[in-house]
Enzyme design. Sequence first.
Site, PDB file in Angstrom:
ATOM      1  N   LYS A  82      63.916  43.585  39.706  1.00  0.00           N
ATOM      2  CA  LYS A  82      64.659  42.376  39.358  1.00  0.00           C
ATOM      3  C   LYS A  82      63.867  41.534  38.366  1.00  0.00           C
ATOM      4  O   LYS A  82      62.656  41.340  38.533  1.00  0.00           O
ATOM      5  CB  LYS A  82      64.942  41.580  40.640  1.00  0.00           C
ATOM      6  CG  LYS A  82      65.813  40.353  40.458  1.00  0.00           C
ATOM      7  CD  LYS A  82      66.152  39.738  41.816  1.00  0.00           C
ATOM      8  CE  LYS A  82      67.034  38.502  41.651  1.00  0.00           C
ATOM      9  NZ  LYS A  82      67.437  37.934  42.960  1.00  0.00           N
ATOM     10  N   SER A 157      72.099  36.726  42.947  1.00  0.00           N
ATOM     11  CA  SER A 157      71.431  36.863  41.662  1.00  0.00           C
ATOM     12  C   SER A 157      70.889  38.257  41.373  1.00  0.00           C
ATOM     13  O   SER A 157      70.451  38.527  40.252  1.00  0.00           O
ATOM     14  CB  SER A 157      70.274  35.858  41.585  1.00  0.00           C
ATOM     15  OG  SER A 157      69.328  36.097  42.610  1.00  0.00           O
ATOM     16  N   SER A 181      71.672  36.421  47.649  1.00  0.00           N
ATOM     17  CA  SER A 181      71.433  36.937  46.303  1.00  0.00           C
ATOM     18  C   SER A 181      71.361  38.449  46.201  1.00  0.00           C
ATOM     19  O   SER A 181      71.564  39.000  45.122  1.00  0.00           O
ATOM     20  CB  SER A 181      70.138  36.344  45.730  1.00  0.00           C
ATOM     21  OG  SER A 181      70.346  34.999  45.359  1.00  0.00           O
TER      22      SER A 181
END
Length: 505
Positions: A82, A157, A181
């Site tokens: 990520k 996210s 997320s």
Amino acid sequence: MSEASLPELSAVEMLRGFAQRRFTPDDVLAACLDRISRWNPTINALTTIDTEGASQQAQASTRRWAKGQPLGRLDGVPIGIKDMQDVRGLPTTHGSPLFRNNLAARDQAIVARLRNSGAVVAAKTNVPEFGAGGNTRNPVWGATCNPFDTRLIVGGSSGGSAAALAADMLPLCTGSDTGGSLRLPASLCGVVGFRPSANVIAHPDRPLGWSAISVLGPMARTMDDLVLMLGCIHGSDLDDPLSAPAAADRFNNIRPTPLARLRVGVSEDFGGLPVDPEIRATFRQRIDLIAPHVASLKEVDLALGDMDRVFDILRAESFLAAFGIGVQRSSDDFPSQVRANVAVGRKMTLDDRAWAHAEQTRILRRFNRLMREVDVILLPTAPVSPFPWTQSFADTIDGQPQDIYYRWLALTYRGSLSGGPSLTLPAGRDASGMPFGLQMLGAIGGDARLLAIGKSLETLFQQDDSTARPRPDFAALKPAPVDPRSIIDSARHADADPTSARTAV
């Protein structure tokens, strides 16, 4: 085995192939890079792709396997990181122009553990700007499109990670989770996401070391892969006071739990949240499928307290700690989502903070009482089916306006407040034909138990095409009508009421 099919293998299958010398880490990486070159321009899941570095890692892994000396449990498996987590020598942009040229000097702890296990770090995955919100788009890399329909969101996210997994670009990716997320994008893309208890995976870079609201977690396509990855990244760190030492093999022998012994709690709406009627209907269908196989199944009351206000305060507190000084110095450098949370934080008092932590403690104890009666609680992960990524967030759910841009994530963020583990498992498609994710809440510290239950339910769902993990139809996939790399949020620098869902983009 054809090179074209290698990226579709699970990490477990890849490792078996390496051991049997049917193919090499070089072969797998080459096939994954080929798939990335074909589909990432359409889906935009990956940001930086380290072709040279990953190739060197794969070559070294191939040599180790040839000698029968793999470095660790993930040796040769390509992985995505990520783009809020540092990888030495690669950009960590957070999706922000402020960090467009930010090259990481070191690996974050979770990345170092993956390298030590032999994983091949191949790429960074896309995020919303500074990870704020449930729509993965930013002014540096653009928007990530759903592999099932490029017009629609992937969630956030950890949206780039979820999309890369669903599109078979990579078999494993990292995520992180504050209010959903990694669970939300896993659900909307038909993959597996695990939010562990706060003490499981060390997070030594967390600004508020004593706050359990944000955790790191694994994302994968199957439960076996997810558990394999978790076994490589769990562990403590002295710079994370919440992490706890544990046996290195604590996740090595997770076996499915017999469903016939399982006591299941059910909640359609986590204590009265708005949920789209079609999502409710899909959830009920999954519960009807599960019911004949378990020992007991009953509705549970998850109205555990003033959960939304608690989350508002804890979230604002964490954003104030991370971004308060930066926003004070140069507000225009930050998106309205970040400015909104910082503004909320600045309005709060020590009384607010004390109340929030006390109320969170009360919520925990009420949740603990519930978990004495059941082994797992099942509920939907997302209250709506994916909507266009040109829309920032779901501002209305089942006719009810949402008062701030992240309120539509309440099904997941309420689950964050107990501090216990939660898992999102793919369970077929919803009425719109998009992936449907079943959310599972476990007892505090019951991570291994929840994973074992997840394995059992995954096996049950895989027995029927209507509930098995969905796969994108790439033959029918078309580029999005709007180029996902051209999107720039025109409202980013606009003045906005930080508590208004219609202006806080």
